[in-house]
Design a protein around this motif. Sequence first.
Motif, mmCIF file in Angstrom:
data_model
loop_
_atom_site.group_PDB
_atom_site.id
_atom_site.type_symbol
_atom_site.label_atom_id
_atom_site.label_comp_id
_atom_site.label_asym_id
_atom_site.label_seq_id
_atom_site.Cartn_x
_atom_site.Cartn_y
_atom_site.Cartn_z
ATOM 1 N N VAL A 59 -1.330 1.067 -13.910
ATOM 2 C CA VAL A 59 -1.072 -0.038 -12.738
ATOM 3 C C VAL A 59 -0.575 0.400 -11.226
ATOM 4 C CG1 VAL A 59 1.801 -0.964 -11.911
ATOM 5 C CG2 VAL A 59 0.664 -1.307 -14.207
ATOM 6 N N ALA A 60 0.008 1.845 -11.611
ATOM 7 C CA ALA A 60 -0.183 3.058 -10.442
ATOM 8 C C ALA A 60 -1.482 3.563 -9.848
ATOM 9 C CB ALA A 60 1.001 4.652 -10.957
ATOM 10 N N GLY A 61 -2.276 3.099 -10.602
ATOM 11 C CA GLY A 61 -3.416 3.208 -9.447
ATOM 12 C C GLY A 61 -3.643 1.702 -8.764
ATOM 13 N N VAL A 62 -3.709 0.938 -9.409
ATOM 14 C CA VAL A 62 -4.483 -0.284 -8.498
ATOM 15 C C VAL A 62 -3.026 -0.715 -7.152
ATOM 16 C CG1 VAL A 62 -3.409 -2.568 -8.609
ATOM 17 C CG2 VAL A 62 -4.916 -1.752 -10.855
ATOM 18 N N VAL A 63 -1.528 -0.093 -7.538
ATOM 19 C CA VAL A 63 -0.766 -0.052 -6.393
ATOM 20 C C VAL A 63 -0.948 0.438 -5.303
ATOM 21 C CG1 VAL A 63 1.346 0.453 -5.899
ATOM 22 C CG2 VAL A 63 0.886 -0.638 -7.787
ATOM 23 N N THR A 64 -2.034 2.448 -5.551
ATOM 24 C CA THR A 64 -2.243 3.182 -4.827
ATOM 25 C C THR A 64 -3.717 2.897 -4.084
ATOM 26 O OG1 THR A 64 -1.712 4.793 -5.798
ATOM 27 C CG2 THR A 64 -2.721 5.498 -4.831
ATOM 28 N N PHE A 65 -4.024 2.069 -4.770
ATOM 29 C CA PHE A 65 -6.019 1.909 -4.605
ATOM 30 C C PHE A 65 -5.854 0.309 -3.059
ATOM 31 C CE2 PHE A 65 -9.193 -1.300 -4.112
ATOM 32 C CZ PHE A 65 -10.680 -0.297 -3.799
ATOM 33 N N TYR A 66 -4.592 -0.515 -3.728
ATOM 34 C CA TYR A 66 -4.167 -1.730 -3.162
ATOM 35 C C TYR A 66 -3.837 -1.011 -1.638
ATOM 36 C CZ TYR A 66 -2.838 -6.233 -1.203
ATOM 37 O OH TYR A 66 -2.601 -7.147 -0.674
ATOM 38 N N CYS A 67 -2.536 -0.344 -1.726
ATOM 39 C CA CYS A 67 -1.889 -0.161 -0.270
ATOM 40 C C CYS A 67 -2.579 1.039 0.126
ATOM 41 C CB CYS A 67 -0.239 0.700 -1.360
ATOM 42 S SG CYS A 67 1.007 0.375 -1.932
ATOM 43 N N SER A 68 -3.846 1.814 -0.160
ATOM 44 C CA SER A 68 -4.034 2.704 0.737
ATOM 45 C C SER A 68 -5.623 1.838 1.673
ATOM 46 C CB SER A 68 -5.327 4.143 0.177
ATOM 47 O OG SER A 68 -6.030 2.354 -1.276
ATOM 48 N N LEU A 69 -5.977 0.616 1.478
ATOM 49 C CA LEU A 69 -7.040 -0.560 1.761
ATOM 50 C C LEU A 69 -5.996 -1.284 2.043
ATOM 51 C CD1 LEU A 69 -9.520 -0.223 -0.588
ATOM 52 C CD2 LEU A 69 -9.412 1.047 1.403
ATOM 53 N N GLY A 70 -4.983 -2.313 2.126
ATOM 54 C CA GLY A 70 -4.870 -2.794 2.274
ATOM 55 C C GLY A 70 -3.971 -3.232 3.807
ATOM 56 N N PRO A 71 -4.052 -3.360 4.769
ATOM 57 C CA PRO A 71 -3.025 -3.149 6.047
ATOM 58 C C PRO A 71 -2.136 -4.316 6.004
ATOM 59 C CG PRO A 71 -5.165 -4.420 6.726
ATOM 60 C CD PRO A 71 -5.708 -3.575 5.161
ATOM 61 N N ASP A 72 -2.131 -5.578 5.806
ATOM 62 C CA ASP A 72 -0.997 -6.189 5.788
ATOM 63 C C ASP A 72 0.102 -6.651 4.681
ATOM 64 O OD1 ASP A 72 -2.060 -7.391 8.224
ATOM 65 O OD2 ASP A 72 -3.620 -8.825 6.904
ATOM 66 N N SER A 73 -0.073 -5.092 3.976
ATOM 67 C CA SER A 73 0.634 -5.658 2.857
ATOM 68 C C SER A 73 2.189 -4.490 3.106
ATOM 69 C CB SER A 73 0.369 -4.584 1.410
ATOM 70 O OG SER A 73 1.349 -4.372 0.682
ATOM 71 N N LEU A 74 3.093 -5.699 2.108
ATOM 72 C CA LEU A 74 4.802 -5.330 2.408
ATOM 73 C C LEU A 74 4.802 -3.362 1.987
ATOM 74 C CD1 LEU A 74 6.125 -8.728 1.647
ATOM 75 C CD2 LEU A 74 5.941 -7.650 3.781
ATOM 76 N N LEU A 75 4.129 -3.309 1.655
ATOM 77 C CA LEU A 75 3.937 -1.672 0.886
ATOM 78 C C LEU A 75 3.564 -0.846 2.032
ATOM 79 C CD1 LEU A 75 3.399 -2.062 -2.558
ATOM 80 C CD2 LEU A 75 6.097 -1.939 -2.265
ATOM 81 N N PRO A 76 4.402 -0.003 1.632
ATOM 82 C CA PRO A 76 3.533 1.389 3.225
ATOM 83 C C PRO A 76 2.651 1.625 2.643
ATOM 84 C CG PRO A 76 5.707 2.585 1.768
ATOM 85 C CD PRO A 76 5.321 1.306 1.399
ATOM 86 N N ASN A 77 1.702 1.918 3.544
ATOM 87 C CA ASN A 77 0.423 2.457 3.522
ATOM 88 C C ASN A 77 -0.034 3.713 3.264
ATOM 89 O OD1 ASN A 77 -0.430 0.014 3.092
ATOM 90 N ND2 ASN A 77 -1.343 -0.050 5.638
ATOM 91 N N ILE A 78 -0.118 4.460 2.347
ATOM 92 C CA ILE A 78 -0.360 6.417 2.514
ATOM 93 C C ILE A 78 -1.922 6.642 3.467
ATOM 94 C CG2 ILE A 78 0.600 6.345 0.118
ATOM 95 C CD1 ILE A 78 -2.176 6.424 -1.109
#
Length: 389
Positions: A59-78
């Motif tokens: 789950v942590a890997g999926v969240v990290t991958f999505y946040c790093s490539l999804g610019p329109d996400s509500l979560l912050p990008n790293i």
Amino acid sequence: MVPWVRTMGQKLKQRLRLDVGREICRQYPLFCFLLLCLSAASLLLNRYIHILMIFWSFVAGVVTFYCSLGPDSLLPNIFFTIKYKPKLGLQELFPQGHSCAVCGKVKCKRHRPSLLLENYQPWLDLKISSKVDASLSEVLELVLENFVYPWYRDVTDDESFVDELRITLRFFASVLIRRIHKVDIPSIITKKLLKAAMKHIEVIVKARQKVKNTEFLQQAALEEYGPELHVALRSRRDELHYLRKLTELLFPYILPPKATDCRSLTLLIREILSGSVFLPSLDFLADPDTVNHLLIIFIDDSPPEKATEPASPLVPFLQKFAEPRNKKPSVLKLELKQIREQQDLLFRFMNFLKQEGAVHVLQFCLTVVFQTTFKRCRITNTQFKIEQR
């Protein structure tokens, strides 16, 4: 006691960011459900936490991958996001945006920028219908009659200042029309207007659930916005102040070059645009009848009525409006002939044209004058020799 508890509950809600969590659950319901199930399994089956760590790592890997490539996400990008920037057309008020006349580069810093007539006369090759031009001229005339002439006629009868103001208004309107033609209206509607409309509808629905009387609906909606309320909606004074600041930010893009150096002119145009143009226009657009009428026009698929009158001819944009009314010759104005005959004035004029990148225009004029004078001298000498013979 009840209002105090409600206030404490709202403060606690803002600190815990419950609205953000609610939006995340609404946007990703399946992922939040799986996360909740995994959390419950970790609490109930804590003996097998070493096995559950495999799922948590996934789950942590999926969240990290999505946040790093999804610019329109509500979560912050790293990681920084790479956004595609469409290539915009060349703008009128930026000479460096055009290719250099010497080396051909687009942003040349070595040579001086050449003179571009579009930067000083954006109304060139801009024609509209004569009826539209007459209506727009009438509106601008009303602006001058209501906000300039009442105090200017008490000072002087000279129309020189008003003529310059007419040219400035024509410049502003021409640049505005050229920039409107470059706006991608469908993207603005889909990316900005629809999001703002859906947000407003959601706020209105929440406010309607809190109040029973519709008279208090507006105040409840403003309270529902909370800190997200736009500064222009706080009061009429704040709205006018916001429009003034917005107008000042637009000056480098809508006014002639170096026009912002004149503080009195910018203040006058700021007050005219913010108080007499933008504020009434926003009031008209915010009227519910206007909004409903625009929606009906936008949704209606019926063809428009056939025109009963022939199309009006095309005329240069605001040419009649910008015609000088002052017939008296200005004392401060010097003709090119007077400048050419005095060396000190010619030297200062050439230095000014170097800064504007228009020395070649003066060189062309001087060459034409020299060639004309030289031909006249040759013709005179020829006639004199013929008469002697």
